[in-house]
Write an enzyme that holds these catalytic residues in place. Structure first.
Site, PDB file in Angstrom:
ATOM      1  N   GLU A  24      -2.412  11.891   2.487  1.00  0.00           N
ATOM      2  CA  GLU A  24      -3.219  11.385   3.589  1.00  0.00           C
ATOM      3  C   GLU A  24      -3.059  12.273   4.816  1.00  0.00           C
ATOM      4  O   GLU A  24      -1.979  12.800   5.082  1.00  0.00           O
ATOM      5  CB  GLU A  24      -2.803   9.948   3.939  1.00  0.00           C
ATOM      6  N   GLU A  44       0.853  -1.189   0.000  1.00  0.00           N
ATOM      7  CA  GLU A  44       0.000   0.000   0.000  1.00  0.00           C
ATOM      8  C   GLU A  44       0.883   1.231   0.000  1.00  0.00           C
ATOM      9  O   GLU A  44       1.854   1.306   0.756  1.00  0.00           O
ATOM     10  CB  GLU A  44      -0.912   0.005   1.224  1.00  0.00           C
TER      11      GLU A  44
END
Length: 316
Positions: free
Chosen positions: A139, A134
């Site tokens: 974010e 990932e």
């Protein structure tokens, strides 16, 4: 969670080739052309967020996605109290997957620094998580001001400090690494206050470019006004200077840890990260807990949207 996808493989390229100028292969465009290249995820949020991910038809009917000029808009319900499942939002997962190459996203706006939110633009392998890897490109949670760039992997992947402008927070990418919080991964926090949320939007946005190679993964951030050298038909990361984040060195076989990456946009609420740190910082004064705030304050989320100028992927 598996999504059927079409792999675009860039294997067999040397590191020298991968650092040379790139040639465009996948331009996501805008409008229906953009949305046709994604699947809409409508299951339960894997991060346990207070969110109701809706289908494309429902999202369009509710005004959660569409066009603003030539820009792609994706947002959340900021009009109604949230239902029992959570606030309505969208999660898009690209139909194509990528092994190596350069991903360049030009954003006019990202979700703002808003209490209760947890937006991300990221990439996820098609193998069972975390075995496909990932890559969190953009974010943050709540009222964060700085972008967090993070890798999550299976055991046996560490990185070295240095060669990037961000601050190394954790160096072991394994989700259960000893001495780190569960699922911390290897994380680098940007040092530019314009890299995320409110600061990013105040400049009119900017560009994130992510280079996936067999030797590591690098992420550059270019605030609006400094992006001309990134755009064009043949971008060349070798000319871009020091990246904001560079995941390399250490002990990691990137070829085996990262495969079949699909690109994902989402905006979730509360959950494993935004909810768990609700009591830290200024958000705690807004409500007793994260879910209650998200439930009862729809107008707080008017700035919780993506506005995309372009998304392009280049092979090596």
């Amino acid at each position: 969670m598996h999504i059927r996808s079409t792999p675009i493989l860039f294997a067999g390229l040397s590191s020298q080739q991968l650092m040379a100028a790139y040639v465009l292969i996948d331009d996501y465009g805008h409008g229906n052309g953009f949305f046709n290249k994604f699947n809409f995820f409508t299951g339960e949020d894997p991060t346990h967020g207070f969110v109701d991910y809706v289908s494309r038809n429902v999202a369009q009917g509710a005004g959660l996605l569409g066009e603003r000029g030539d820009r792609v808009y994706m947002g959340v319900d900021y009009t109604n109290p949230a239902g029992s499942r959570g606030r309505r939002s969208v999660r898009l997962e690209s139909k194509n997957t990528y092994e190596h190459g350069l991903v360049v996203i030009d954003l006019a706006h990202m979700p703002g620094s808003v209490c209760g939110t947890w937006p991300a633009f990221w990439a996820l392998g098609t193998a069972d998580w975390p075995f496909g890897g990932e890559i969190d490109i953009i974010e943050g949670v709540n009222d964060n001001s700085f972008n967090h760039m993070i890798l999550h992997t299976s055991d046996g992947c560490t990185i070295n400090d240095g060669g990037f402008t961000g601050n190394l927070r954790t160096s072991n990418c394994y989700i259960y690494a000893p001495g780190q919080n569960a699922n911390a991964g290897c994380g680098i926090e940007a040092t530019n206050p314009d890299s995320y949320g409110r600061g990013f939007n105040s400049l009119g946005g900017g560009i994130y470019a992510t280079d996936l190679t067999s030797n590591g993964i690098s992420i550059w951030f270019f605030p609006r006004g400094s992006e001309l050298r990134v755009l064009g038909d043949n971008p060349n990361p070798a000319n871009w200077g020091t990246p904001a984040a560079k995941f390399a060195g250490g002990s990691c076989d990137f070829e085996s840890k990262f495969n079949g990456q699909r690109l994902i946009f989402d905006i979730t609420f509360c959950g494993d990260w935004a909810g768990s740190v609700w009591g830290i910082g200024g958000c705690a004064s807004r409500a007793g807990n994260c879910n209650d705030f998200v439930q009862d304050n729809p107008s707080a989320f008017t700035e919780s949207y993506w506005l995309i100028n372009s998304l392009k992927v280049y092979p090596g």
